[in-house]
Design a protein around this motif. Sequence first.
Motif, short mmCIF file in Angstrom:
data_model
loop_
_atom_site.label_atom_id
_atom_site.label_comp_id
_atom_site.label_asym_id
_atom_site.label_seq_id
_atom_site.Cartn_x
_atom_site.Cartn_y
_atom_site.Cartn_z
N ILE A 437 26.77 34.20 50.11
CA ILE A 437 27.90 34.99 49.62
C ILE A 437 28.83 34.12 48.78
O ILE A 437 29.27 34.51 47.69
N GLU A 438 29.13 32.92 49.29
CA GLU A 438 30.03 32.01 48.57
C GLU A 438 29.40 31.58 47.24
O GLU A 438 30.11 31.43 46.23
N LEU A 439 28.07 31.38 47.23
CA LEU A 439 27.40 30.98 45.99
C LEU A 439 27.42 32.12 44.97
O LEU A 439 27.60 31.88 43.77
N ASP A 440 27.25 33.37 45.45
CA ASP A 440 27.33 34.51 44.54
C ASP A 440 28.71 34.59 43.88
O ASP A 440 28.84 34.85 42.68
N ILE A 441 29.75 34.34 44.68
CA ILE A 441 31.11 34.38 44.14
C ILE A 441 31.30 33.27 43.12
O ILE A 441 31.86 33.48 42.03
N ALA A 442 30.80 32.06 43.45
CA ALA A 442 30.91 30.94 42.52
C ALA A 442 30.15 31.20 41.24
O ALA A 442 30.51 30.70 40.17
N ARG A 443 29.09 32.00 41.35
CA ARG A 443 28.30 32.33 40.17
C ARG A 443 28.84 33.55 39.43
O ARG A 443 28.21 34.06 38.50
N GLY A 444 29.99 34.03 39.87
CA GLY A 444 30.67 35.08 39.12
C GLY A 444 30.32 36.50 39.51
O GLY A 444 30.69 37.44 38.81
N LYS A 445 29.62 36.71 40.62
CA LYS A 445 29.20 38.06 41.00
C LYS A 445 30.33 38.77 41.76
O LYS A 445 30.73 38.33 42.84
N GLY A 449 34.82 46.99 39.58
CA GLY A 449 36.27 47.07 39.41
C GLY A 449 36.89 45.70 39.20
O GLY A 449 37.76 45.51 38.32
N GLU A 450 36.47 44.74 40.01
CA GLU A 450 36.98 43.37 39.86
C GLU A 450 36.57 42.79 38.51
O GLU A 450 37.32 42.01 37.90
N HIS A 451 35.37 43.17 38.04
CA HIS A 451 34.90 42.67 36.74
C HIS A 451 35.83 43.13 35.62
O HIS A 451 36.19 42.35 34.73
N LEU A 452 36.24 44.40 35.66
CA LEU A 452 37.10 44.93 34.60
C LEU A 452 38.46 44.23 34.59
O LEU A 452 39.05 43.99 33.53
N ILE A 453 38.96 43.88 35.77
CA ILE A 453 40.25 43.19 35.85
C ILE A 453 40.15 41.81 35.19
O ILE A 453 41.01 41.41 34.39
N ARG A 454 39.09 41.08 35.52
CA ARG A 454 38.97 39.72 34.96
C ARG A 454 38.67 39.76 33.45
O ARG A 454 39.05 38.84 32.72
N VAL A 455 37.98 40.82 32.97
CA VAL A 455 37.74 40.95 31.53
C VAL A 455 39.06 41.11 30.79
O VAL A 455 39.30 40.50 29.74
N LYS A 535 19.62 45.52 31.69
CA LYS A 535 19.99 46.04 33.01
C LYS A 535 21.47 45.80 33.27
O LYS A 535 22.19 46.69 33.74
N ASP A 536 21.93 44.57 32.98
CA ASP A 536 23.34 44.25 33.19
C ASP A 536 24.23 45.08 32.27
O ASP A 536 25.31 45.54 32.66
N PHE A 537 23.77 45.29 31.03
CA PHE A 537 24.53 46.08 30.06
C PHE A 537 24.73 47.50 30.60
O PHE A 537 25.84 48.04 30.57
N ILE A 538 23.66 48.12 31.11
CA ILE A 538 23.75 49.50 31.61
C ILE A 538 24.67 49.57 32.82
O ILE A 538 25.47 50.49 32.96
N ARG A 539 24.58 48.55 33.70
CA ARG A 539 25.44 48.53 34.89
C ARG A 539 26.92 48.45 34.48
O ARG A 539 27.75 49.17 35.02
N ARG A 540 27.23 47.58 33.54
CA ARG A 540 28.62 47.44 33.12
C ARG A 540 29.08 48.66 32.30
O ARG A 540 30.23 49.06 32.37
N ARG A 541 28.15 49.27 31.54
CA ARG A 541 28.49 50.45 30.76
C ARG A 541 28.88 51.61 31.67
O ARG A 541 29.80 52.38 31.38
N ALA A 543 30.23 51.42 34.55
CA ALA A 543 31.47 51.19 35.29
C ALA A 543 32.65 51.76 34.49
O ALA A 543 32.55 52.04 33.29
N LYS A 544 33.79 51.92 35.15
CA LYS A 544 34.99 52.42 34.45
C LYS A 544 35.40 51.45 33.37
O LYS A 544 35.42 50.24 33.59
N LYS A 545 35.75 51.95 32.22
CA LYS A 545 36.13 51.10 31.09
C LYS A 545 37.49 50.46 31.32
O LYS A 545 38.31 50.98 32.08
N PRO A 546 37.74 49.32 30.66
CA PRO A 546 39.02 48.64 30.87
C PRO A 546 40.21 49.46 30.37
O PRO A 546 40.05 50.42 29.63
N ARG A 547 41.40 49.05 30.87
CA ARG A 547 42.61 49.78 30.51
C ARG A 547 42.82 49.75 29.00
O ARG A 547 42.40 48.82 28.32
#
Length: 549
Positions: A437-445, A449-455, A535-541, A543-547
Amino acid sequence: MQAICYHRYSSKRQDRGSSIERQVERTGDLCARKGWDIIETIEDRGQSAWKGDHLSVGNLGKLRARIDAGLISPGTILVVENIDRLSRQDYRTARRWIEDVTDRDIIVAVHSPELILDRHAMSGANIGAMLQHLLEANRATAEGNRKSSMQKATIEKGLKLAREGVVYSPRAPAWLIAKKGEAFRLNEDRVATINSIYEWSAAGLGYETITKRLNATVPPWTQGWKDGASKWRIGYVRDILSSPAVEGEYHVRTGPGRKPTGEVIRSYYPRIVEAELVERARAAIRTRMGSGGAKSGEAQNLFGGIASCSVCKGSVGRTLTGNGRGRRYAYLECRNARYGICKAKGKIRYDHVEASVLEKLLHLALDDTHFIAPDDVAPLASRLANARKRAEELTQEAANLIAVLRKLPESAATLTALADIEAEKAATVAEISKAEIELDIARGKVSPGEHLIRVNDVRDLLTAEDDEARFAARLRVKAAFQNLIDGIEFDPLRGVATVRLVSGLGAMHITSDGRAGFLDLVREGRDYSDTPLAKDFIRRRDAKKPRAR
């Protein structure tokens, strides 16, 4: 009499052996017995006598030039261990070279067998020395031919075994443990380090930064063959990041200089870096190669290297133009048009294009890999590897005790030991889950919702007042766009920029007044499982778009 000792060996690998020391001892012994004063010692390291390069361009070649120029006194003796040190080419080549120097009154002395070759010996006046020289030269050539044939046979036999999947040599990459005839074993700590190097490269770190980080955190595995110093070097990091061995491939090399033959033996080594990470790391390297170096105009053009003119197909660059009232604007413009090569003149405001692309594509371009915490990945990967290894050891220990219990079911000591092992194994499995779990977090996973905030945080940094933060953010975004955007075609006649995404995932059109439209080309029902980026593109597409900005 004055003597110059000459020593040579064929390959750099012999630098670690005793070849030079043996030659120094023998030529020195001959000089001592003859009462000659050694005035100079010359060496050619890594020069093959088969190619004869040392006769012309090596240090022996430089000595020959000095002899021809009359800079070496007549009567000086050139001392070698044996004729092989001068040449293993055909007899006539060696003879001509010796004749040329003896014609200038330079004497050639050989230790084994002992020979004194001067002008008289080479002319045949001293028939005994001449015959001895002939025999020794022929022996050297024959011996060289024999060794070459044996070496070629040995190499071919080894390659035959390699093609059959057999480990034929104990030589292997530094992260593998090899024993002839057995399967390769992994050095888990080194494998974790290799993966960290690839993660760091994928995150945007360059060779120099990675090398400094390794020298600060990881003990070096190798020594420099020139200075013997133990430290990580930029060249070795570069070799690791380009090595086919991390993907399991053995690229066959043979002959002088270890030149590639073109043959690739797949799955000879165990793969240690996943294909997706290899591609990300090497794509990042390619992107950095085109970034223009440090500062690079603070990466002001996020689309450098991927924009082209629809008319002449030449590159499109970012230019600055003043409006006569003290204000300057950035435009995308065909470089050929600026120099009069392309007749389709026209521009489009750079800020309009950048703003549109950021709005529509930034949350799609910045995947998890762009938020890796490189400092945390290496120790976590090592910790996880050690925990997994310990779990395997405990499983084997438990199996051994169970086998004992089958024979001695009443053994209280064995039951106690088994209980202790099972308890430690449960704790180790829990440690593995935690480390994963800690390695996934370190690798940016993170979650969508959290992804859109950091973007959005990254987008804010693109215009930050802090130069270093702004530069780092723009470089990160530029690298992300290089991976997602296949190309931007600018039509100077219509003032329209068309952005095409990789793998045909989508396209967008941007007009000169900044209006933009995105066309989603992902086909429902199509299998994108073989394309991780898609695959990653479709997953992020999805998701809810950024503000809204």
